[in-house]
Write a protein that holds these residues in place. Structure first.
Motif, PDB file in Angstrom:
ATOM      1  N   GLN A 121       0.592  -1.023  -0.113  1.00 31.52           N
ATOM      2  CA  GLN A 121      -0.512   0.253   0.047  1.00 31.52           C
ATOM      3  C   GLN A 121       1.426   1.373   0.051  1.00 31.52           C
ATOM      4  O   GLN A 121       0.331   2.802  -0.134  1.00 31.52           O
ATOM      5  CB  GLN A 121      -1.111   0.099   1.270  1.00 31.52           C
ATOM      6  CG  GLN A 121      -2.030  -1.504   1.294  1.00 31.52           C
ATOM      7  CD  GLN A 121      -2.595  -1.144   3.098  1.00 31.52           C
ATOM      8  OE1 GLN A 121      -3.008  -0.112   3.216  1.00 31.52           O
ATOM      9  NE2 GLN A 121      -2.642  -2.293   3.666  1.00 31.52           N
ATOM     10  N   LEU A 122       1.690   1.286   0.411  1.00 29.90           N
ATOM     11  CA  LEU A 122       3.005   1.973   0.021  1.00 29.90           C
ATOM     12  C   LEU A 122       3.284   2.680  -1.188  1.00 29.90           C
ATOM     13  O   LEU A 122       4.328   4.077  -0.868  1.00 29.90           O
ATOM     14  CB  LEU A 122       4.429   1.859   0.995  1.00 29.90           C
ATOM     15  CG  LEU A 122       3.793   1.970   2.576  1.00 29.90           C
ATOM     16  CD1 LEU A 122       5.473   0.993   3.748  1.00 29.90           C
ATOM     17  CD2 LEU A 122       3.234   2.570   2.996  1.00 29.90           C
TER      18      LEU A 122
ATOM     19  N   LYS B 237       1.212   1.689   8.275  1.00 32.72           N
ATOM     20  CA  LYS B 237       1.144   2.742   7.599  1.00 32.72           C
ATOM     21  C   LYS B 237       1.824   4.191   7.486  1.00 32.72           C
ATOM     22  O   LYS B 237       2.659   4.758   7.382  1.00 32.72           O
ATOM     23  CB  LYS B 237      -0.514   2.616   6.952  1.00 32.72           C
ATOM     24  CG  LYS B 237      -0.200   3.044   5.961  1.00 32.72           C
ATOM     25  CD  LYS B 237      -1.704   2.798   4.774  1.00 32.72           C
ATOM     26  CE  LYS B 237      -1.771   3.288   2.985  1.00 32.72           C
ATOM     27  NZ  LYS B 237      -2.958   4.364   3.509  1.00 32.72           N
ATOM     28  N   ALA B 238       0.998   4.581   8.508  1.00 28.21           N
ATOM     29  CA  ALA B 238       1.380   5.863   9.443  1.00 28.21           C
ATOM     30  C   ALA B 238       3.064   5.907   9.275  1.00 28.21           C
ATOM     31  O   ALA B 238       3.317   6.932   8.802  1.00 28.21           O
ATOM     32  CB  ALA B 238       0.939   6.311  10.160  1.00 28.21           C
TER      33      ALA B 238
ATOM     34  N   SER C  16      14.048   2.144   1.628  1.00 30.81           N
ATOM     35  CA  SER C  16      12.736   2.743   2.755  1.00 30.81           C
ATOM     36  C   SER C  16      13.654   1.268   3.968  1.00 30.81           C
ATOM     37  O   SER C  16      13.031   0.078   3.498  1.00 30.81           O
ATOM     38  CB  SER C  16      11.459   2.171   1.692  1.00 30.81           C
ATOM     39  OG  SER C  16      10.668   1.918   3.687  1.00 30.81           O
TER      40      SER C  16
ATOM     41  N   GLY D 268       5.053   4.276   8.315  1.00 27.13           N
ATOM     42  CA  GLY D 268       5.891   3.962   6.900  1.00 27.13           C
ATOM     43  C   GLY D 268       5.375   5.206   5.995  1.00 27.13           C
ATOM     44  O   GLY D 268       6.655   5.637   5.256  1.00 27.13           O
ATOM     45  N   GLU D 269       4.634   5.816   5.819  1.00 24.23           N
ATOM     46  CA  GLU D 269       4.773   7.162   5.244  1.00 24.23           C
ATOM     47  C   GLU D 269       5.855   7.909   5.568  1.00 24.23           C
ATOM     48  O   GLU D 269       5.388   9.370   5.089  1.00 24.23           O
ATOM     49  CB  GLU D 269       3.144   7.509   4.877  1.00 24.23           C
ATOM     50  CG  GLU D 269       2.867   6.516   3.557  1.00 24.23           C
ATOM     51  CD  GLU D 269       1.031   6.303   4.040  1.00 24.23           C
ATOM     52  OE1 GLU D 269       0.146   7.340   4.532  1.00 24.23           O
ATOM     53  OE2 GLU D 269       0.638   6.237   3.230  1.00 24.23           O
ATOM     54  N   HIS D 270       5.731   7.971   7.443  1.00 21.47           N
ATOM     55  CA  HIS D 270       6.792   8.952   7.941  1.00 21.47           C
ATOM     56  C   HIS D 270       7.967   9.415   7.052  1.00 21.47           C
ATOM     57  O   HIS D 270       8.631   8.837   6.603  1.00 21.47           O
ATOM     58  CB  HIS D 270       6.468   9.324   9.319  1.00 21.47           C
ATOM     59  CG  HIS D 270       7.629  10.038  10.400  1.00 21.47           C
ATOM     60  ND1 HIS D 270       6.413  11.062  10.284  1.00 21.47           N
ATOM     61  CD2 HIS D 270       8.753   9.889  10.885  1.00 21.47           C
ATOM     62  CE1 HIS D 270       7.918  11.898  11.529  1.00 21.47           C
ATOM     63  NE2 HIS D 270       8.653  10.746  11.576  1.00 21.47           N
ATOM     64  N   LYS D 271       8.431  10.665   7.252  1.00 20.28           N
ATOM     65  CA  LYS D 271       9.932  10.771   6.975  1.00 20.28           C
ATOM     66  C   LYS D 271      10.625  11.239   7.789  1.00 20.28           C
ATOM     67  O   LYS D 271      10.209  12.232   8.560  1.00 20.28           O
ATOM     68  CB  LYS D 271       9.557  11.863   5.973  1.00 20.28           C
ATOM     69  CG  LYS D 271      11.114  12.076   4.856  1.00 20.28           C
ATOM     70  CD  LYS D 271      11.075  12.907   3.730  1.00 20.28           C
ATOM     71  CE  LYS D 271      12.685  13.310   3.220  1.00 20.28           C
ATOM     72  NZ  LYS D 271      13.197  12.049   2.880  1.00 20.28           N
TER      73      LYS D 271
ATOM     74  N   LYS E 231      12.120   3.258   9.668  1.00 13.18           N
ATOM     75  CA  LYS E 231      11.336   2.792  10.480  1.00 13.18           C
ATOM     76  C   LYS E 231      11.834   1.662  12.376  1.00 13.18           C
ATOM     77  O   LYS E 231      12.243   0.427  11.109  1.00 13.18           O
ATOM     78  CB  LYS E 231       9.932   1.666   9.763  1.00 13.18           C
ATOM     79  CG  LYS E 231       9.379   3.006   8.324  1.00 13.18           C
ATOM     80  CD  LYS E 231       9.922   4.168   7.983  1.00 13.18           C
ATOM     81  CE  LYS E 231      10.212   4.961   7.032  1.00 13.18           C
ATOM     82  NZ  LYS E 231      10.598   6.165   7.707  1.00 13.18           N
TER      83      LYS E 231
END
Lengths: 345, 630
Positions: free
Chosen positions: A43-44, A191-192, A94, A194-197, A123
């Motif tokens: 999903q990422l 998910k959050a 990632s 994974g999306e965090h930079k 992560k």
């Protein structure tokens, strides 16, 4: 192992499942985390070959073997350091660190705090089962005071560490907690993350069926969990309870629970904002479990943006190249005071 | 040859072949800087040089105290030299403590230049002098020049508007100026350096230059020093030269290797003496794509280097003995996952914190065996400051070709010592081949080995279709999957050893200095090269049956080592440790080597090696005579 380059758009959980037999104990919470992450990664929107999973030592650290991604099962406690080097060289990847409470908080405590303070874009997923599983049942840095284990037959005299409070103190830009029995919540949190930079720290309450079963009934027991835990939602007041009739407010600087008629909460409840500039509020969340009667917070405590280490390391290289031109080997070798010895012959 | 000076006809000029000078003063007196300037000037003038900085671990021990003395020795010559010299011909002592700690090394008849202003009761007391050595017979065997350097320097700077304290800080340049006159050196190299170094403060530039010139003119005109000396340029191999220190050459070699390999360098390190200068040097090379990471500890540093190597960079870490101990577990990880990695170990006196600023060669066994399990890796050791460049290139070449960690064993003496270095022609250096596999129709196997090198493929994250896992658990041959199979473990253990042995094919044969057979063979490694070479050459000229070899590849050894060892009656191994190479040679080749050990934190003197060889030669002759009389 797949021979085809898997196109990103059609990635599924199956594409992230390696051909190795999973060797955790039947009933281990790790299975749920593995399955959830295998579902979250597609999903990422990141190509599969760009994922790298780095782990240390312990039950959780076997994780990379089961992921059909690049993986590196390293040595005890050092995964954040190894991941830092990888990410510094390869900001395009990632990079995920899979660790446990012994690996991250005992032997690897130093690397964890420094990876977080530098805001390396990693992560870091900490499987907290409050026990040493792979070495067969000794107490860990998150085991409760007085815990009786094989190495503490008279009860542990170590005070435990609070992982989310530690991560916040180490300046993590993303701090969250979830647990292995709530797939939906775990999916949202991972998910959050994974999306965090930046460095994302996720504590997962994970049940060890063999050596520390039922350690997290507060969040897992269907009868009581809604009254003993609270799910954080950004911009929403801190409301919990089976009937959604309890909330949290600040009273003279301390958090306290207030009850009210469902659907008519008072105006002065605390409202959740994970993006506050300062970390004072997030520290309060991380410390709630110290106050009797307060629920355990689950969700994203803090998520802020600041430049990442890998980005800044790369920027300095780019900047140097722009300012002085790409390195000229001849010039460098011949720099400083030089002289020529003539051939006299 | 004696002539008279043009500027001052009262003064004589003598020609000398070589001179050993030692500058000694308080840590705050700028002796390292002064020595460094004399070195650069002499190098540019074309002398051969070799230097030995010797400073305390404390940054500023109490002023005037014995532990606070910092010294810099340099040998400059019109012929080829290979060591900083056994004994100074000239000692410059800026205070009583410097005199006390250094005079014992100076030969009788040598020149001793004293800053007499510093010989006041307080300083004499701090140096534990019961009476003033300038007034008793302490210095009766030396040619002593008592010069009020502090006063002369203050007077010279009287018109400059800086504090008295700031003026006093210029006195090392006054002393340097005197030395420049004594040895006919030009001032321009140092003047340029001062202008650059203190560019932000014009007054300081002016003061230092004025002090330098004042010292020069004082020596030229005052009736104190009557002779000055000429040392002709050395006949070095034709080419372009620069002066280089070992750590600087190491860093330069690494950047060169990265450029030749078209692969970026990631240097992860934790500050430690005497390795930190490599971190400083590399952190300036960002425009070469070099990334430097100052990590939270030694373990993180090697971890980050391994992570970077997993990602496809040339991963490096640098340290000294205590740091290498901390890195040993991670080194083993690099061994089992078979990633390229370079570990620079700049050795210092041990055990534990030991002697941080002093040199020793006592980490050889740690490098060889200091890990759990059977865990072979490659070990290289440069033998001169300039050779650090070449061996750094070799380290990278071997690491990437054989997919192995390489330990580079330099030491404090090489790190901070310097010599003229012929700048290599970059275009003529061999390219370093780095290959990362791509997806093919064949199934990718992470532990499928190259037939000749036994190296596994270096597939890096981001390569579509080559996703795979590595780790510290034993690997199954070919697939790299986790395996607990007993036969497989034995096979992998042998494969890891065979891979390191395979490096032998890329190691040049040893060259024997002297005849290929005879009574005594001296075997050295690392920084003892200069002293051994000089001692052996000297004894050969006297007709002694002695030869030497010098090991720069310590694991694996060069192929012809065994046959050379077998061609001599006796083998002598001088080492700055208790006999670590000797132990390995005895174990591996069953030869009875004799040891010559020095563990004083100081390099060997030529005379110490000469004495060791002579002793062994005489006992060899006795044995021969006994054999004959039977």
């Amino acid at each position: 192992m797949s021979l085809e380059v898997v196109k990103n758009e059609k990635l599924t959980r199956k594409d992230f499942t390696s051909d190795q037999d999973v060797r955790w104990c039947p009933g281990c919470g790790d299975y749920a985390i593995l399955a959830t992450l295998q579902n979250v990664l597609p999903q990422l929107g990141i190509p599969r070959e760009k994922y790298a999973f780095i782990s240390g030592i312990g039950c959780s650290s076997r994780f990379p073997y089961y992921m059909e991604t690049y993986g590196f099962h390293t040595i005890h406690g050092r995964a954040p350091a190894i991941a830092t080097g990888l990410k510094a060289h390869r900001p395009d990847l990632s990079v995920w660190v899979i660790t446990g409470d012994g690996d991250a908080l005992s032997i690897g405590g130093n690397h964890l705090i420094h990876a977080l303070r530098r805001n390396v874009d990693l992560k870091i997923i900490l499987f907290n089962n409050r026990i040493y599983g792979l070495t067969k049942g000794q107490y860990s840095p998150t085991s409760e005071y007085g815990k009786k284990t094989k190495s503490t037959p008279y009860g542990s005299v170590d005070y435990p560490l609070n992982p989310t409070a530690l991560a916040l103190a180490a300046e993590a830009t993303f701090v969250a907690r979830t647990h292995d029995t709530d797939i939906k919540h775990m999916t949202e949190v991972l998910k959050a993350a994974g999306e965090h930079k930046g460095s994302a720290f996720v504590e997962i309450y994970q049940n060890c069926v063999i050596f520390n079963d039922n350690a997290f009934t507060q969040v897992s027991d269907k009868q009581t969990r809604d009254d003993l835990s609270i799910k954080l939602a950004d911009g929403k007041p801190l409301i919990f309870g089976k009937e959604l009739n309890k909330g949290i407010k600040l009273n003279q600087g301390s958090m306290e629970v207030v009850s009210f008629e469902a659907d008519s909460p008072p105006d002065d409840l605390m409202v959740h904002h994970a993006t506050k500039d300062d970390s004072v509020y997030a520290h309060l969340l991380a410390r709630m479990e110290e106050i009797p009667g307060l629920p355990v917070p689950l969700g994203v405590f803090r998520a802020i943006q600041k430049s990442t280490y890998d980005e800044m390391v790369q920027a300095q290289v780019q900047d140097a190249i722009e300012k002085t031109g790409p390195g000229d080997m001849e010039k460098l070798l011949n720099s400083g005071d030089t002289w020529i010895v003539e051939n006299k012959a | 040859m004696t002539t008279h000076s043009e500027a001052n006809p009262q003064k004589k000029t003598e020609e000398l072949e070589s001179v050993v000078i030692r500058f000694a003063g308080d840590s705050g007196d700028g002796m390292q800087l002064t020595g460094g300037q004399f070195t650069n000037t002499s190098a540019v003038l074309g002398n051969d040089i070799s230097t030995l900085p010797d400073f305390p671990a404390e940054i500023r021990a109490p002023a005037g105290s014995l532990p606070g003395v910092s010294a810099f020795q340099l040998n400059f010559s019109s012929s080829e030299i290979r060591t900083p010299g056994d004994q100074p011909d000239v000692l410059i002592a800026m205070n009583p403590a410097a005199l006390k700690t250094n005079i014992k090394d100076v030969h009788h008849g040598a020149i001793v230049i004293i800053n007499e202003d510093a010989f006041i009761p307080r300083n004499l007391e701090r140096a534990n002098y019961e009476s003033n050595p300038l007034e008793d017979d302490t210095l009766k065997n030396y040619r002593v020049y008592r010069i009020p350097i502090s006063t002369l320097n203050q007077n010279a700077l009287v018109d400059i508007d800086i504090s008295g304290k700031a003026k006093d800080r210029c006195k090392n340049f006054f002393a340097l100026g005197m030395m420049y006159w004594m040895y006919e050196r030009p001032l321009d190299v140092t003047i340029e350096w001062i202008k650059k170094k203190f560019a932000k403060n014009e007054l300081v530039v002016e003061a230092n230059i004025k002090a330098l010139k004042a010292g020069f003119h004082y020596a030229e005109t005052a009736e104190v020093i009557s002779t000055h000396y000429k040392i002709q340029p050395a006949q070095l191999k034709p080419g372009k030269y620069r002066n280089i220190m070992g750590n600087e050459a190491t860093a330069l070699g690494l950047v060169t290797a990265s450029t030749l390999a078209k692969t970026p360098l990631v240097y992860a390190s934790y500050p430690i003496t005497p390795a930190s200068d490599i971190l400083h040097e590399l952190s300036k090379r960002k425009n070469f794509g070099v990334k430097t990471l100052q990590c939270e500890d030694e373990i993180a540093a090697i971890g980050a280097a391994i992570g970077a190597a997993f990602g496809g960079s040339i991963g490096l870490t640098g340290t000294s003995g205590p740091g290498l101990a901390l890195k040993s577990e991670a080194l083993n990880l690099a061994i089992i996952v078979e990633l390229p990695l370079i570990v620079l170990n700049i050795q210092r006196g041990g055990p534990s914190t030991g002697l941080p600023t002093k040199t020793e060669q006592s980490d050889l066994l740690q490098a060889m065996f200091g890990r759990n399990g059977d865990s072979p890796l490659a070990i290289l050791a440069p033998c001169t400051p300039g050779d650090c460049f070449h061996m750094a290139l070799e380290a990278v070449k071997i690491a990437v070709k054989y997919m192995t960690p390489v330990i580079f064993l330099s030491d404090g003496y090489l790190a901070n010592g310097s010599e003229p270095w012929m700048i290599p022609d970059y275009q003529s250096l061999d390219p370093i081949e780095v290959k990362h596999p791509q997806l093919t129709s064949e199934k990718f196997l992470p532990y499928l080995r190259n037939e000749s090198t036994l190296a596994r493929p270096w597939a890096i994250p981001g390569t579509p279709g080559l996703e795979h896992r590595i780790g510290g658990l034993e690997k199954e041959d070919v697939t790299g999957n986790v395996s607990y199979d007993p036969q497989n473990h034995e096979k992998m253990t042998h494969l890891r050893a065979a891979k390191i042995q395979a490096i032998t094919q890329d190691i040049p044969d040893l060259e024997v200095l002297g005849k290929p057979e005879g009574d005594v063979l001296v075997v050295g490694w690392g920084s003892t090269y200069g002293a051994i070479y000089s001692a052996v050459e000297k004894l050969q000229k006297q007709g002694a049956s002695v030869s030497s070899i010098h090991l720069r590849y310590l694991n694996p050894f060069p192929k012809n080592l065994e046959s050379i060892l077998g061609s001599f009656r006796r083998v002598l191994v001088p080492e700055m440790n208790m006999g670590q190479l000797a132990m390995i040679l005895r174990a591996k080749y069953l030869i009875d080597c004799q040891t010559l050990n020095k563990v004083q934190g100081q390099p060997f003197k030529i005379s110490e090696i000469t004495a060791g060889i002579e002793k062994l030669l005489s006992s060899t002759h006795e044995v021969k005579n006994v054999a004959r009389s039977r």
